[in-house]
Design a protein around this motif. Structure first.
Motif, PDB file in Angstrom:
ATOM      1  N   ILE A  18       0.841  -1.200   0.000  1.00  9.16           N
ATOM      2  CA  ILE A  18       0.000   0.000   0.000  1.00  9.16           C
ATOM      3  C   ILE A  18       0.875   1.248   0.000  1.00  9.16           C
ATOM      4  N   LEU A  19       0.561   2.166  -0.891  1.00 15.97           N
ATOM      5  CA  LEU A  19       1.300   3.430  -0.959  1.00 15.97           C
ATOM      6  C   LEU A  19       0.914   4.320   0.220  1.00 15.97           C
ATOM      7  N   PRO A  58      11.089  12.248  -6.031  1.00 15.58           N
ATOM      8  CA  PRO A  58      11.014  10.958  -6.723  1.00 15.58           C
ATOM      9  C   PRO A  58      10.938   9.743  -5.790  1.00 15.58           C
ATOM     10  N   GLU A  59      10.451   9.920  -4.556  1.00 23.25           N
ATOM     11  CA  GLU A  59      10.458   8.821  -3.585  1.00 23.25           C
ATOM     12  C   GLU A  59       9.050   8.480  -3.128  1.00 23.25           C
ATOM     13  N   VAL A  60       8.830   7.194  -2.830  1.00 24.14           N
ATOM     14  CA  VAL A  60       7.564   6.747  -2.254  1.00 24.14           C
ATOM     15  C   VAL A  60       7.851   5.905  -1.017  1.00 24.14           C
ATOM     16  N   LEU A  61       6.832   5.766  -0.178  1.00 21.52           N
ATOM     17  CA  LEU A  61       6.891   4.871   0.967  1.00 21.52           C
ATOM     18  C   LEU A  61       5.821   3.813   0.754  1.00 21.52           C
ATOM     19  N   LEU A  77       1.817   5.542 -10.988  1.00 22.13           N
ATOM     20  CA  LEU A  77       1.468   5.020  -9.671  1.00 22.13           C
ATOM     21  C   LEU A  77       0.033   5.377  -9.290  1.00 22.13           C
ATOM     22  N   PRO A  78      -0.622   4.489  -8.554  1.00 17.16           N
ATOM     23  CA  PRO A  78      -1.986   4.806  -8.082  1.00 17.16           C
ATOM     24  C   PRO A  78      -1.940   5.849  -6.983  1.00 17.16           C
ATOM     25  N   GLU A  79      -3.107   6.234  -6.478  1.00 16.21           N
ATOM     26  CA  GLU A  79      -3.185   7.243  -5.434  1.00 16.21           C
ATOM     27  C   GLU A  79      -2.745   6.658  -4.087  1.00 16.21           C
ATOM     28  N   ILE A  80      -2.430   7.546  -3.162  1.00 14.97           N
ATOM     29  CA  ILE A  80      -2.058   7.133  -1.807  1.00 14.97           C
ATOM     30  C   ILE A  80      -3.191   6.321  -1.189  1.00 14.97           C
TER      31      ILE A  80
END
Length: 203
Positions: free
Chosen positions: A8-9, A15-18, A38-41
């Motif tokens: 799950i985002l 340029p980074e995601v968790l 990428l999909p939504e948070i």
């Protein structure tokens, strides 16, 4: 090696995601070509990864598909091209566009990318041309990242600041990043679209 994550985002700060996977949050850096789809948070995402272990850090780089990751791995084999520069290259142009630049000896397009000087561009043309012969006709030439559809999203007041930070993280100088963002910004633009337009204007 960590090669693929599904979770799950939790955060998206280009340029980074968790990405949360089974209760563990993975910080992953992505090129913008892989960040856009990428999909939504709060939604589930699948990210193909490349794991780098250094003396001072353990880093995860992520990609929308195996072809973008394969191109990243080919890029970091080139002398003088590290992971950060490879991300910048794949942010300034898709894997498909990079292949076309190599096949057509488009030196001028490559030197417009952050961190890519004339010598590095020439080295890319020489070393990658032979390697990319095997890519002709593969799915790399039609990556999913080329099929991006932007949907309306909530526009944040700090879109310009977020976009500037993302460009700086990709290797552009702050003054250059701020200038190009001011030039391309239009009312209603969100951060991701602003980054996309800014990168496109510099190639």
């Amino acid at each position: 090696m960590i090669g693929r994550l599904r979770g799950i985002l939790l955060e998206k700060q280009p340029p980074e995601v968790l990405l949360e996977v089974s209760g563990v949050g993975y910080e992953i850096q992505l090129p913008m070509s892989s960040f856009y789809p990428l999909p939504e948070i709060g939604q589930e995402a699948i990210i193909y990864t490349h794991f780098v272990v250094r003396e001072d850090a353990q880093l995860l780089y992520g990609f929308a598909d195996k072809h973008e990751r394969a191109m990243f791995r080919e890029l970091i084999k080139v002398n003088g091209v590290g992971p950060k520069l490879a991300l910048a290259i794949l942010s300034g142009m898709s894997a498909n566009q990079f292949v076309q630049c190599i096949h057509h000896d488009a030196l001028s397009a490559l030197v417009k990318l952050p961190g890519v000087g004339k010598k590095t561009a020439e080295r890319l043309l020489v070393e990658m041309k032979d390697r990319l012969k095997n890519w002709v006709g593969s799915d790399l030439l039609t990556p999913e990242s080329e099929k991006i559809v932007f949907e309306n999203s909530v526009i944040k007041d700090n879109a310009k600041q977020e976009a500037t930070s993302a460009l700086v993280a990709l290797g552009y100088k702050p003054a250059v990043a701020e200038k190009v963002i001011q030039q391309v910004y239009q009312d209603g633009m969100d951060c991701e679209l602003l980054i996309r337009r800014s990168l496109k204007s510099m190639v």
